[in-house]
Write an enzyme that holds these catalytic residues in place. Structure first.
Site, short mmCIF file in Angstrom:
data_model
loop_
_atom_site.label_atom_id
_atom_site.label_comp_id
_atom_site.label_asym_id
_atom_site.label_seq_id
_atom_site.Cartn_x
_atom_site.Cartn_y
_atom_site.Cartn_z
N HIS A 132 0.84 -1.20 0.00
CA HIS A 132 0.00 0.00 0.00
C HIS A 132 0.88 1.25 0.00
O HIS A 132 2.04 1.19 0.41
CB HIS A 132 -0.91 0.01 1.24
CG HIS A 132 -1.96 -1.04 1.19
ND1 HIS A 132 -1.73 -2.31 1.67
CD2 HIS A 132 -3.22 -1.02 0.73
CE1 HIS A 132 -2.83 -3.03 1.48
NE2 HIS A 132 -3.75 -2.27 0.93
N PHE A 146 5.71 4.10 0.11
CA PHE A 146 5.31 2.89 -0.58
C PHE A 146 5.74 1.73 0.31
O PHE A 146 6.92 1.39 0.38
CB PHE A 146 5.97 2.81 -1.96
CG PHE A 146 5.42 3.82 -2.93
CD1 PHE A 146 4.44 3.46 -3.83
CD2 PHE A 146 5.87 5.13 -2.92
CE1 PHE A 146 3.92 4.39 -4.71
CE2 PHE A 146 5.36 6.06 -3.80
CZ PHE A 146 4.38 5.70 -4.71
N CYS A 147 4.79 1.16 1.02
CA CYS A 147 5.02 0.11 2.01
C CYS A 147 4.79 -1.24 1.32
O CYS A 147 3.66 -1.57 0.96
CB CYS A 147 4.07 0.33 3.18
SG CYS A 147 4.41 -0.72 4.59
N ILE A 148 5.86 -2.01 1.13
CA ILE A 148 5.84 -3.18 0.27
C ILE A 148 6.13 -4.46 1.06
O ILE A 148 6.98 -4.47 1.94
CB ILE A 148 6.90 -3.02 -0.85
CG1 ILE A 148 6.71 -1.70 -1.59
CG2 ILE A 148 6.88 -4.20 -1.81
CD1 ILE A 148 5.38 -1.52 -2.28
#
Length: 181
Positions: A132, A146-148
């Site tokens: 997200h 940008f948390c991946i």
């Protein structure tokens, strides 16, 4: 009697919400001290995350604390997604980046699961769930985080990028600050 199912549902939702919180405390050993997942366990986790929009545990994933120079690609398609110069420690326990290599490499979709509005990130070519994006990133770099999920990406160290066909991204990895894009 109707009270018990409602209470049980509330406990389950509230308890599960901690997995998806913006930031969590590290309760496990750093990745270097954690045992490696078996290939079958990694593929099961990857399927849960990439195919079923799941989320891996914070601080219990391969790249949250990786500081090596290189490129992060989509785990299945190999599509270039993020460079190490745009990675930062958000305190969330997941790899966090200020921007993608190419904004056209990802798609974004509104996501209302977990009782909140979020923006889901998917890989364009593979259409796989990656994580997200949030508006709480470093302001000087655009303000996005940008948390991946680590299992949705693969890291290619700088020394191997040319051999693996990603030589065109070396200048981005080598730049002290990739603000020229």
């Amino acid at each position: 009697m109707k009270f018990i199912p409602a209470l049980l549902a509330t406990v389950i939702v509230a308890g599960g919400a901690g997995i998806y919180a913006y930031a969590q405390q590290r309760t496990t050993a750093p990745a270097a001290q954690q045992p490696q997942r078996s290939p079958s366990a990694l593929e099961r986790l990857r399927s849960l995350v990439m195919d079923h929009n799941g989320t891996e545990r914070a601080f219990d994933n391969e790249y949250w604390n990786n500081h090596e120079a290189g490129l992060y690609v989509e785990a299945r398609t190999g599509e270039a997604l993020f460079v190490s110069t745009d990675k930062y420690d958000s305190g969330s326990g997941w790899p966090s980046f200020t921007r993608p290599v190419d904004p056209n490499a990802i798609t974004m979709h509104e996501d209302y699961t977990m009782g909140m509005r979020r923006i889901e990130i998917r890989s364009r070519n593979g259409d796989h769930h990656l994580g997200h994006v949030f508006d709480d990133g470093p302001r000087g770099s655009g303000g996005q985080r940008f948390c991946i999920n680590s299992c949705a990406i693969r890291f290619i160290p700088r020394a191997q990028m040319q051999a693996e066909g990603y030589g065109q991204y070396l200048a981005l990895v080598d730049s002290a600050q990739s603000t020229t894009r």
